[in-house]
Each structure stands twice: as structure tokens, then as C-alpha cells.
Scaffold this active site. Structure first.
Site, PDB file in Angstrom:
ATOM      1  CD  GLU A  37      -2.707   9.569  -7.676  1.00  0.00           C
ATOM      2  OE1 GLU A  37      -2.042   9.836  -6.657  1.00  0.00           O
ATOM      3  OE2 GLU A  37      -2.202   9.288  -8.761  1.00  0.00           O
ATOM      4  NE  ARG A 262       2.146   7.611   4.739  1.00  0.00           N
ATOM      5  CZ  ARG A 262       1.531   7.893   3.575  1.00  0.00           C
ATOM      6  NH1 ARG A 262       1.493   9.113   3.130  1.00  0.00           N
ATOM      7  NH2 ARG A 262       0.984   6.937   2.869  1.00  0.00           N
ATOM      8  CE  LYS A 272      -3.066   5.126  -3.176  1.00  0.00           C
ATOM      9  NZ  LYS A 272      -4.063   6.084  -3.666  1.00  0.00           N
TER      10      LYS A 272
END
Ligand code: ATP
Ligand code: MG
Length: 566
Positions: A37, A262, A272
């Protein structure tokens, strides 16, 4: 010993793919994608996903797409798109002509939404966001149906078209799937598909005033691109039934979603949202600050793409969350830089020494091997003269028991040069050492046949007049705690920032470094691996970033573990 990672290990995803290929599923195609994204810069966690997706495509002669999941116009920017393209390329991967944008599919995604409405599986809902939350229920309580749930299909279609045409205010209506408000999986409780947002999109500009929700878009994007194996992190496991529901209702191609854990890294935040806070609040100089775990930060710090890839392959793919040790990442960059960098001399805390029996004004060019690990790296010369700098910490006036470096009356070897002996200390009135007077033994030139007299310490040095000044930036971990989110009540992760994460020094370096180009990497003998800063270094003022110190704590930990196992 750390195992060789050049041979790729098996992981559960490869086993699934191998089994699918054996069955001839998907016409034996392997098609993966990396779907960022564009709302921030890529970090080392993304690198893991990139290495996995592009790596699998390579290994099984498949393809990997780079696809921007740009469905949220509020947080997305062109700057992020450019940085992501640069970073994936720098890591060494090629998507050829397969660069896609979710926004290119906005028409198709809308058509599919109309299709769902026409089949009676979606409805326009006028509840407010707050009401929708209240109606949703909780993990223990079922939700309840929206009063708008049974609107006739024709009315839903009409309202959806008018939503699209811009007739309604932001937040006044949404399109929702009609699934099951009592489902134990909250994602299945009539999730929102489209929302009204009168905001320009960086790519589609003002074409749209309704935007698809991530959960609507993501699975359909994979379907449109005929992704065979859609790899994502564990938090999407609960979304898989929803993606599958959409795909089945619409009767479109159905990719197989596989979740993996992850990457988490000690002493590091990999979100982020948090990284953006560090940038916006000025805790770092930008997304590419060499202390950031971003790809651009690591690049500027001096990391190589190879070291990052090896690290990602080594941490492997797991089904359970875990935390990788940052020392392992540092191990891989040392391994790589040890092979590829020239050893040069730089003095970070200069102390002047004068060799009284060396002729005034004489400059001797001494030969030095560039890299003992790499015969092809050749040799260079370094100027030796009567006045030199050594490191302050390489001299002790009253040496402690295990100190084998320079001290009154002691001898040490100067690397690539001669053995010198400390004869006299000169101090100012305050008692600070100004300079040290030494003598040298001309019979002890390095490389000469008769020079193999042994002394205990070997020091690096540079010539006073034939060295250049450089700024050296010493980086330490950005956080003081292995888990930066471990905080006192009321505090946040920033309370764990390391106030000493950057120390700036004015150093003296070999004159040959004047030729160094931005990005060039070196080992400063006994001091660590350094690279020329790609942003701030100029021919007038060289700036070096320390990538890692030489000490390898990871190798030490491994040794300790091995000893404990015996
Ligand atoms: P963040 O949580 O840092 O904001 P994100 O998941 O929202 O990251 P995306 O741009 O959606 O960021 O991520 C693109 C791809 O990278 C996704 O497939 C995502 O699963 C993967 N990814 C993101 N963070 C990690 C991580 N720490 N480890 C492995 N894969 C990751
Ligand atoms: Mg995400």
C-alpha cells in the site's frame, strides 16, 4: 556455526506449491505478487515478503507482479510509489512489464459490486459509522441486522449508482455485503464494500467519489491477476473466509491464500504508522535516516541487497509469530562486507605522535594490501611521515594489566609500517596529553625480510599532513529495549528511543579516500564497516556512515549456545 544459506531451505509454502504443481493445478502456473500500500516507505519486514514472493516465482519458473494496493486516497502519495519501485529494484528483483495498480481495476471492482447487488447479496445501508459499529456486536455477542438490509434489489442498485454519481455526502451511506450478522467471525458480519469519499486519488484524480474497502479490493485484485498463491501475513487469516465468500458469490477465479508469520526484529519497530511518527516528529531525519529499518535507511547505512536477501532467507517462513534477533541481520552484513571491502585506516579520536628519529619533511609511500580476503583487490600506498595520528584509546599512561598497546617505554607495530616505541609524553598545564614522542626502528618495515620481530599490539594510524578530515557518523540501535513496545503505563514506544543512537566525529582518514564515491564501502581497520553517505557527502566534506562495528555479537551468541548444548 551459522549454516550456509545459499542453499535454500524447504518451507511449508514451497511444499504446498510443489504439491500443487505435481497435481497440475492452475495449469502448473506459479503466479505471486508483492502488494504494497503506497502509504509509507518499505521496511525490512516488506523485504521478507518481497524475497518470498519473487524468490518463489524464480524458483518455480513463475512470475511475480508488483502491485500497488492504492485503494485509500487519503494516506497515499506519489513519493511512496517512487520509493517502493526504487527499493524493490535495488533488492534485485524485476517485475518486467507486470507493474499494476489497484486503481486500474476500479471500474471492474465497481462492476463486480453491482453484480453482487443484482444477485441480492449486497445492500446500501444508511446507518452511521457509529451505528454500524454498535450493530456489529462483539466477539461474545452476535450482531443484529441493519434496518436497511432488506431493501429491494432495484432500490439498492439505484442508490449505489447515485452514490457513485456523487449525490451523497461522505459517510451518509455505504454498500455492505449481506452475509451473517451472527457469524463468530466478525469480518463476516455484513462488511462494508464501498464508502463515499469525496477525495482526489493520486492516480484516478476526481473520477471516483466512492472507494472500495481493502477487503473488497484485495481478494479481487488477486483474482483479476490470476494469482495462484496469494501469500500474506497471519493477521489476514480471519479475512480469508470473507475473500473466499466474495469470490464464490461472484463466480470468479479463486486464488489460494496462504498466511505466514510477519517478520519482527528486536530493537526495531516495523509498522509504517510508527515509522511515520518518527519521521513527522523529527526523531530521525527522514524515512531514509540510516537508523531506520526501512530499505532506504538500510541502503544509506551501507547494507547490501545481498545481505538483506540472505537474512530474509535465513529467518525463513513460519506459521507462528516470532522475533528475529537484529544481531543476525548484522551478522549477514559483516559476512558480505568482509568479502567485498578494502581495509583502510581512519582515526576517529586523533592523538598526535611525533617520531623524533624520522627525518623532518620525509614522506614514504608504504604498500598496503587492500583486502586479505580478496587477492584481486590489489594493493595501494599510504604516506608515512614524522607526525602521525593514532587513536586516543590506543595509548595509556598507566597501562592496566591486559593493555598491550602504546604506553611509556612500550613498543607497538604501526600497521603496514614500523615498530615504534613511546619515549615521552607532552602535556599542557592542565595535565592533558598534547602529543607523544616516539622513536622508530628502521629495521622493522612491514613486509621486509628482517622485519619479523614480534610485538604484542598493532595499531592503525594516519599521517598528520597527508591525511584528510572526514565526518564520521556512528550509529547505534534506535531503541534501548529489545521490545520497543514494552513501556511504562501512559508512555508509548518513543519513550524507548535511544538518546545515543547517533554520535558524530571529526576523523582523519587516509588521503586515498578522497577518491571515494557516494555509496562506496570500506572496512576502517579495527573500527568497523563504513560507507560514504549518499546524501550528505561532498568532495569538500566527506561523510561516512558506520554500517556496523566489527565485533560480532551474533557469532558470540551462537558460540555460547553451542557450548551450552554440549
Ligand atoms: P505495516 O504493518 O508496516 O503498516 P502493512 O502490512 O500495512 O505494513 P503493506 O503495504 O500492506 O503494509 O504490505 C505489503 C506486503 O508486505 C503485504 O503482503 C504484507 O503482508 C507484507 N508485510 C508487511 N509487513 C511485513 C512484515 N513485518 N513481515 C512480512 N511481511 C510483511
Ligand atoms: Mg497492509
Amino acid at each position: 556455526m551459522i549454516e550456509d544459506t545459499t542453499t535454500r531451505s524447504k518451507n511449508f509454502i514451497k511444499e504446498i506449491i510443489a504439491a500443487d504443481l505435481a497435481k497440475g493445478k492452475n495449469d502448473s502456473r506459479v503466479q505471486t505478487r508483492f502488494p504494497p500500500e503506497p502509504n509509507g516507505y518499505l521496511h525490512i519486514g516488506h523485504a521478507k515478503s518481497i524475497v518470498l514472493n519473487f524468490g518463489l516465482a524464480d524458483e518455480y519458473q513463475g512470475h511475480c507482479n508488483l502491485r500497488f494496493d492504492d485503494t485509500n486516497p487519503v494516506k497515499e502519495e506519489e513519493e511512496y510509489i517512487q520509493s517502493i519501485i526504487e527499493d524493490v529494484r535495488w533488492l534485485g528483483y524485476d517485475w518486467e512489464d507486470r507493474l499494476y495498480f489497484a486503481s486500474d481495476y476500479f471500474n471492474r471492482l465497481y462492476e463486480l459490486a453491482e453484480q453482487l447487488v443484482k444477485s441480492g447479496k449486497a445492500f446500501v445501508c444508511d446507518l452511521t459509522a457509529q451505528q454500524i459499529r454498535e450493530y456489529r456486536g462483539t466477539l461474545t455477542d452476535p450482531g443484529k441486522n441493519s434496518p436497511f438490509r432488506d431493501r429491494p434489489i432495484e432500490e439498492n442498485l439505484d442508490l449505489l449508482r447515485r452514490m457513485r454519481a456523487g449525490e451523497f455526502q461522505d459517510g451518509s451511506r455505504v454498500l455492505r455485503a449481506k452475509i451473517d450478522m451472527t457469524s463468530p467471525n466478525l469480518n463476516m458480519r455484513d462488511p462494508v464494500i464501498y464508502r463515499i469519499l469525496h477525495t482526489e486519488h493520486p492516480r484516478t484524480k476526481d473520477t471516483w467519489c466512492i472507494y472500495p474497502m481493502y477487503d473488497w479490493a484485495h481478494g479481487l485484485e488477486d483474482s483479476i491477476e490470476k494469482i495462484t498463491h496469494s501469500l500474506c501475513t497471519l493477521e489476514f487469516e480471519d479475512h480469508r473466509p470473507l475473500y473466499d465468500w466474495y469470490l464464490i458469490q461472484l463466480g470468479v477465479y479463486r486464488p489460494q491464500q496462504i498466511e505466514f508469520a510477519r517478520l519482527n526484529l528486536s530493537y526495531t519497530v516495523l509498522s509504517k504508522r510508527k515509522l511515520l511518527q518518527l519521521v513527522q516528529e523529527g526523531h530521525v531525519t527522514g524515512w531514509d535516516d540510516p537508523r531506520m529499518p526501512t530499505i532506504s535507511g538500510l541502503r544509506r547505512r551501507g547494507y547490501t541487497p545481498e545481505s538483506i536477501r540472505h537474512f530474509c532467507e535465513r529467518v525463513g517462513i513460519a506459521k507462528k509469530d516470532n522475533i528475529a534477533d537484529i544481531a543476525l541481520l548484522e551478522y549477514y552484513i559483516r559476512e558480505d562486507l568482509n568479502k567485498r571491502t578494502s581495509r583502510v585506516m581512519a582515526v576517529l579520536n586523533p592523538l598526535k605522535i611525533i617520531i623524533d628519529n624520522y627525518p623532518v619533511g620525509q614522506v614514504e609511500q608504504l604498500e598496503a594490501i587492500n583486502n586479505p580476503e580478496d587477492a584481486e583487490a590489489g594493493i595501494r600506498t599510504i604516506p608515512f611521515s614524522r607526525e602521525l595520528y593514532i587513536e586516543q584509546e590506543d595509548f595509556q599512561e598507566e597501562p592496566h594489566r591486559k593493555f598491550f598497546r602504546l604506553a611509556p617505554g612500550r613498543e607497538v607495530r604501526l600497521k603496514h609500517a614500523y615498530i615504534i616505541k613511546c619515549e615521552e609524553i607532552v602535556k599542557d598545564e592542565m595535565g592533558n596529553i598534547l602529543e607523544i614522542h616516539c622513536s622508530y626502528d628502521p629495521q622493522t618495515k612491514s613486509g621486509d625480510a628482517q622485519s619479523n620481530r614480534k610485538v604484542k599490539g598493532t595499531l592503525h594510524w594516519v599521517s598528520v599532513t597527508n591525511s584528510i578530515e572526514a565526518e564520521v557518523r556512528l550509529y547505534d540501535r534506535l531503541f534501548v529495549k529489545a521490545n520497543p513496545d514494552d513501556v511504562e503505563e501512559g508512555a508509548d514506544f518513543k519513550s524507548n528511543l535511544n538518546p545515543q543512537s547517533l554520535e558524530i566525529k571529526s576523523a582523519r582518514v587516509e588521503p586515498g579516500l578522497l577518491e571515494a564515491q557516494p555509496g562506496d564501502r570500506f572496512q576502517f581497520l579495527r573500527r568497523g564497516y563504513f560507507c560514504v553517505d549518499i546524501k550528505d557527502s561532498t568532495p569538500e566534506k566527506l561523510v561516512f556512515n558506520r554500517t556496523v562495528p566489527l565485533r560480532d555479537s551474533w557469532a558470540r551468541i551462537e558460540k555460547m549456545n553451542a557450548r551450552q548444548k554440549q
